[in-house]
Design an enzyme around this catalytic site. Structure first.
Site, PDB file in Angstrom:
ATOM      1  N   GLU A   1       1.892  12.575 -13.407  1.00 35.56           N
ATOM      2  CA  GLU A   1       1.232  12.652 -12.107  1.00 35.56           C
ATOM      3  C   GLU A   1       2.112  13.457 -11.154  1.00 35.56           C
ATOM      4  O   GLU A   1       3.245  13.077 -10.887  1.00 35.56           O
ATOM      5  CB  GLU A   1       1.014  11.232 -11.553  1.00 35.56           C
ATOM      6  CG  GLU A   1       0.224  11.241 -10.271  1.00 35.56           C
ATOM      7  CD  GLU A   1      -0.049   9.838  -9.728  1.00 35.56           C
ATOM      8  OE1 GLU A   1       0.851   8.986  -9.778  1.00 35.56           O
ATOM      9  OE2 GLU A   1      -1.175   9.617  -9.227  1.00 35.56           O
TER      10      GLU A   1
ATOM     11  N   GLU B   1       6.666   2.726   4.202  1.00 37.57           N
ATOM     12  CA  GLU B   1       7.544   2.924   5.352  1.00 37.57           C
ATOM     13  C   GLU B   1       7.228   4.225   6.092  1.00 37.57           C
ATOM     14  O   GLU B   1       7.354   4.322   7.308  1.00 37.57           O
ATOM     15  CB  GLU B   1       9.026   2.996   4.929  1.00 37.57           C
ATOM     16  CG  GLU B   1       9.526   1.852   4.114  1.00 37.57           C
ATOM     17  CD  GLU B   1       9.321   2.055   2.607  1.00 37.57           C
ATOM     18  OE1 GLU B   1       8.154   2.111   2.156  1.00 37.57           O
ATOM     19  OE2 GLU B   1      10.310   2.140   1.878  1.00 37.57           O
TER      20      GLU B   1
ATOM     21  N   GLU C   1      -3.570  -1.281  -8.543  1.00 29.54           N
ATOM     22  CA  GLU C   1      -4.229   0.032  -8.490  1.00 29.54           C
ATOM     23  C   GLU C   1      -3.127   1.080  -8.579  1.00 29.54           C
ATOM     24  O   GLU C   1      -2.386   1.281  -7.619  1.00 29.54           O
ATOM     25  CB  GLU C   1      -4.995   0.202  -7.175  1.00 29.54           C
ATOM     26  CG  GLU C   1      -6.147  -0.746  -6.984  1.00 29.54           C
ATOM     27  CD  GLU C   1      -7.337  -0.433  -7.875  1.00 29.54           C
ATOM     28  OE1 GLU C   1      -7.310   0.595  -8.588  1.00 29.54           O
ATOM     29  OE2 GLU C   1      -8.279  -1.238  -7.867  1.00 29.54           O
TER      30      GLU C   1
ATOM     31  N   ALA D   1       5.065   3.199 -11.997  1.00 32.85           N
ATOM     32  CA  ALA D   1       6.445   2.727 -12.180  1.00 32.85           C
ATOM     33  C   ALA D   1       6.719   1.519 -11.292  1.00 32.85           C
ATOM     34  O   ALA D   1       7.233   0.489 -11.756  1.00 32.85           O
ATOM     35  CB  ALA D   1       7.421   3.855 -11.864  1.00 32.85           C
TER      36      ALA D   1
ATOM     37  N   LYS E   1       1.962  -4.868   3.495  1.00 37.96           N
ATOM     38  CA  LYS E   1       3.114  -3.980   3.712  1.00 37.96           C
ATOM     39  C   LYS E   1       2.692  -2.537   3.433  1.00 37.96           C
ATOM     40  O   LYS E   1       2.496  -2.156   2.282  1.00 37.96           O
ATOM     41  CB  LYS E   1       4.281  -4.336   2.780  1.00 37.96           C
ATOM     42  CG  LYS E   1       5.566  -3.624   3.208  1.00 37.96           C
ATOM     43  CD  LYS E   1       6.611  -3.521   2.129  1.00 37.96           C
ATOM     44  CE  LYS E   1       6.472  -2.306   1.268  1.00 37.96           C
ATOM     45  NZ  LYS E   1       6.589  -1.013   1.967  1.00 37.96           N
ATOM     46  N   PRO E   2       2.539  -1.740   4.490  1.00 39.16           N
ATOM     47  CA  PRO E   2       2.247  -0.320   4.258  1.00 39.16           C
ATOM     48  C   PRO E   2       3.522   0.392   3.812  1.00 39.16           C
ATOM     49  O   PRO E   2       4.613  -0.171   3.855  1.00 39.16           O
ATOM     50  CB  PRO E   2       1.798   0.173   5.631  1.00 39.16           C
ATOM     51  CG  PRO E   2       2.414  -0.755   6.609  1.00 39.16           C
ATOM     52  CD  PRO E   2       2.649  -2.067   5.914  1.00 39.16           C
TER      53      PRO E   2
ATOM     54  N   CYS F   1      -5.128   9.745  -5.791  1.00 46.88           N
ATOM     55  CA  CYS F   1      -4.960   9.206  -7.146  1.00 46.88           C
ATOM     56  C   CYS F   1      -6.103   9.620  -8.065  1.00 46.88           C
ATOM     57  O   CYS F   1      -5.956   9.599  -9.280  1.00 46.88           O
ATOM     58  CB  CYS F   1      -4.848   7.684  -7.077  1.00 46.88           C
ATOM     59  SG  CYS F   1      -6.144   6.946  -6.094  1.00 46.88           S
TER      60      CYS F   1
ATOM     61  N   ALA G   1       0.831  -1.210   0.000  1.00 49.51           N
ATOM     62  CA  ALA G   1       0.000   0.000   0.000  1.00 49.51           C
ATOM     63  C   ALA G   1       0.867   1.263   0.000  1.00 49.51           C
ATOM     64  O   ALA G   1       2.010   1.248   0.464  1.00 49.51           O
ATOM     65  CB  ALA G   1      -0.916  -0.009   1.221  1.00 49.51           C
ATOM     66  N   PRO G   2       0.309   2.366  -0.478  1.00 46.58           N
ATOM     67  CA  PRO G   2       1.032   3.647  -0.495  1.00 46.58           C
ATOM     68  C   PRO G   2       0.762   4.465   0.774  1.00 46.58           C
ATOM     69  O   PRO G   2       0.016   4.043   1.652  1.00 46.58           O
ATOM     70  CB  PRO G   2       0.423   4.336  -1.720  1.00 46.58           C
ATOM     71  CG  PRO G   2      -1.002   3.885  -1.703  1.00 46.58           C
ATOM     72  CD  PRO G   2      -1.012   2.485  -1.139  1.00 46.58           C
ATOM     73  N   TRP G   3       1.336   5.681   0.814  1.00 52.97           N
ATOM     74  CA  TRP G   3       1.279   6.493   2.038  1.00 52.97           C
ATOM     75  C   TRP G   3       0.157   7.519   2.033  1.00 52.97           C
ATOM     76  O   TRP G   3      -0.030   8.224   3.006  1.00 52.97           O
ATOM     77  CB  TRP G   3       2.615   7.229   2.226  1.00 52.97           C
ATOM     78  CG  TRP G   3       3.150   7.871   0.978  1.00 52.97           C
ATOM     79  CD1 TRP G   3       4.170   7.375   0.196  1.00 52.97           C
ATOM     80  CD2 TRP G   3       2.708   9.071   0.339  1.00 52.97           C
ATOM     81  NE1 TRP G   3       4.375   8.204  -0.882  1.00 52.97           N
ATOM     82  CE2 TRP G   3       3.486   9.258  -0.828  1.00 52.97           C
ATOM     83  CE3 TRP G   3       1.718  10.012   0.627  1.00 52.97           C
ATOM     84  CZ2 TRP G   3       3.313  10.329  -1.698  1.00 52.97           C
ATOM     85  CZ3 TRP G   3       1.539  11.080  -0.243  1.00 52.97           C
ATOM     86  CH2 TRP G   3       2.337  11.239  -1.381  1.00 52.97           C
TER      87      TRP G   3
END
Ligand code: NAD
Length: 519
Positions: free
Chosen positions: A407, A205, A277, A258, A202-203, A311, A176-178
């Site tokens: 983006e 860091e 996603e 990416a 895994k979130p 997003c 997952a992203p932040w």
């Protein structure tokens, strides 16, 4: 970059942060920032990660990142929990998720504070969007868990009964992203576990706190140990190890296009189910019959939500020529009223970006655009130790320029004019992305054509941003594939089995003659 602005944004944490429910990460995660087999433990890599409050630049917690051995332990725990959880009845899983929703609701304020602290997002956004949205997701999947239907059974050959079983896949590895750590945890975990899978998440860091609290809440709700594990590690080692792990049956990734491509390469090598996603660059198309006031308000809210780190944020406004000048002036005026400040101050509308490095990246896009486009408002960082950037409107950029095509993930809206309806839609479709879009018109025929012709996983008419637990979220084109939320996400987290019973009880079946013997 240096801070060039003149509007000071205070470094001092607002008084309102002294809420009794205040969240203290050093104490909460003294035992470590990995959640494996139902409890917190310390990571065993050789690297620490310092979590920084983006509003002040101050370090608020340092934790030991996960090693590949920690990922192995989390996967082993999820694998051991799988038979029991997959074998629970839908009603039992549903009950557990209802309890989970209740625990999340009871602890809403702690979640909101933790999310605002680690992300720098205004407390009103965490309280009114991130946390209630996640509670609602849990309630939705509690109900959906009892509706895991296969297709109808029948005697399609005449001599057999066929039916379809919808089954869990196994251990899911999610990354997952932040930008919305709690909601991303909810979107990844809830459909997976509702369908009977177990999971290792895994979130990012930068933002481990609310994923860890989410896992704790699951244990408090009675979800068995090992069903939900969290590894907080770096993408390159813990992330890639999780994606390539032979005991992980599916990879579910949310993040940049990416990194998504890299994840896809690794997952494909081990023939995993893959759900991606990815990034977005949402167009916002204003036809000349639109309600201008609504479009201006929608554009500013849609562009600035979560400081533009969304997003689906409105990033490219295409405005039909007769409304163009009034739209530019209206957006610039409204952006100037947005209150930039401490996320814990109840008056704050816009918090900082996630980090100083990301702030500098956003500023770089704007600075490179200055030579060929006009910065109508914003375009600078206010004086602050935090990672702030002012709401920014850019006009007169070329369609093929970087600021229109890439983006940015910051509070930056680009506005371009168009003439014919077809041109507006063509420009809207002219980026690699296709996550979300909106069209603004009072004409039902125009609205219908826009929803048909815009290539995106979501098209809003006369609004931009709202999401629902009941409705799917996911991309077209380089924004990825697979759906989060809604009953459609069960397609992602289940596999379909055809079961076929012979009804004849005949040893020598008619079709055998195609292999041996004669009729
Ligand atoms: P990112 O791609 O840099 O990182 C996302 C996650 O991937 C993080 O947990 C990171 O640690 C991990 N990662 C990094 N390198 C990895 C590797 N080589 N192997 C495995 N994992 C790796 O994205 P970000 O900067 O955290 O988030 C912003 C991006 O997320 C934007 O592009 C945004 O559009 C996208 N996003 C998409 C959606 C959606 O629903 N489509 C939702 C939110 C965010």
């Amino acid at each position: 970059m240096s801070d060039t602005g003149t509007n000071d944004v205070g470094a001092e944490r607002a008084k309102s942060a002294a809420d009794p429910a205040g969240f203290a990460p050093r104490e909460r995660f003294a035992a470590g920032a990995q959640y494996i087999d139902g409890g917190l433990r310390a990571g065993t890599s050789d690297r620490d990660h310092a979590v920084v409050d983006p509003a002040t630049g101050e370090e608020i917690h340092t934790y030991r990142l996960a090693s590949t051995a920690d990922v192995d332990a989390a996967v082993a725990s999820a694998r051991a929990a799988f038979p029991g959880w997959a074998g629970a009845t839908p009603g039992e899983r549903s009950d557990a998720l209802h309890r989970f929703a209740a625990v999340l609701g009871d602890r809403a304020e702690e979640f909101a504070q933790a999310e605002s602290l680690q992300c720098g997002k205004p407390l009103k956004l965490s309280r009114e969007f991130d946390v209630p949205g996640s509670v609602d997701n849990a309630a939705f999947f509690a109900g959906a868990a009892r509706h895991l239907a296969g297709q109808s059974a029948g005697e399609y050959s005449g001599d057999h009964t066929s039916y379809v079983r919808r089954e869990p896949i196994g251990v899911v590895g999610s990354i997952a992203p932040w930008n919305y750590p709690l909601q991303m945890a909810a979107w990844k975990v809830l459909p997976a576990v509702a369908a009977g899978n177990t999971i290792v998440l895994k979130p990012a860091e930068l933002t481990p706190f609310t994923s860890l609290l989410f896992a704790e809440a699951a244990t408090e709700a009675g979800i068995p140990d090992g069903v939900l594990n969290i590894v907080t590690g770096a993408g390159r080692d813990a992330g890639e190890h999780l994606v390539g792990h032979p005991d992980v049956a599916m990879t579910s990734f949310t993040g940049s296009t990416a990194v998504g491509k890299r994840v896809a390469e690794i997952a494909t090598a081990t023939v995993k189910r893959l759900h991606l996603e990815l990034g977005g660059k949402a167009p916002f198309v204003v036809f000349d019959d639109a309600d201008l006031e609504a479009a201006v308000h929608g554009a500013v809210a849609g562009a600035l939500i979560n400081t533009g780190q969304d997003c689906t944020a409105a990033t490219r406004a295409y405005v039909q020529r007769p409304l163009y000048d009034a739209f530019v002036a209206g957006v610039a005026d409204l952006m100037a009223t947005v209150r930039v400040g401490d996320p814990f101050d109840p008056d704050t509308d816009l918090g900082p970006l996630i980090s100083h490095a990301h702030r500098d990246r956003v500023a770089g896009f704007v600075d490179r655009a200055r030579g060929h486009a006009r910065v109508v408002t914003g375009g600078e960082a206010p004086k602050s130790p935090g990672a702030y950037y002012l709401p920014t409107l850019i006009a007169d950029a070329a369609q093929d320029s970087e600021i229109v095509q890439s983006e940015i993930f910051g509070p930056v809206l680009v506005v371009l004019p168009f003439d014919s309806d077809d041109e507006g839609v063509r420009l809207a479709n002219d980026t690699p992305y296709g996550l979300a879009a909106s069209a603004w018109t009072r004409d039902v025929f125009r609205a219908n054509r826009a929803t048909r012709d815009i290539q995106a996983g979501c098209v809003w008419i006369n609004d931009h941003i709202p999401i629902l637990s009941e409705m799917p979220h996911g991309g077209y084109k380089a924004s990825g594939y697979g759906k989060d939320m809604s009953a459609y996400s069960f397609e992602e987290y289940t596999q379909i089995k055809h079961v076929m019973y012979d009804n004849t009880a005949v040893a020598k079946k008619d079709w055998h003659r195609t292999v041996f013997g004669d009729r």
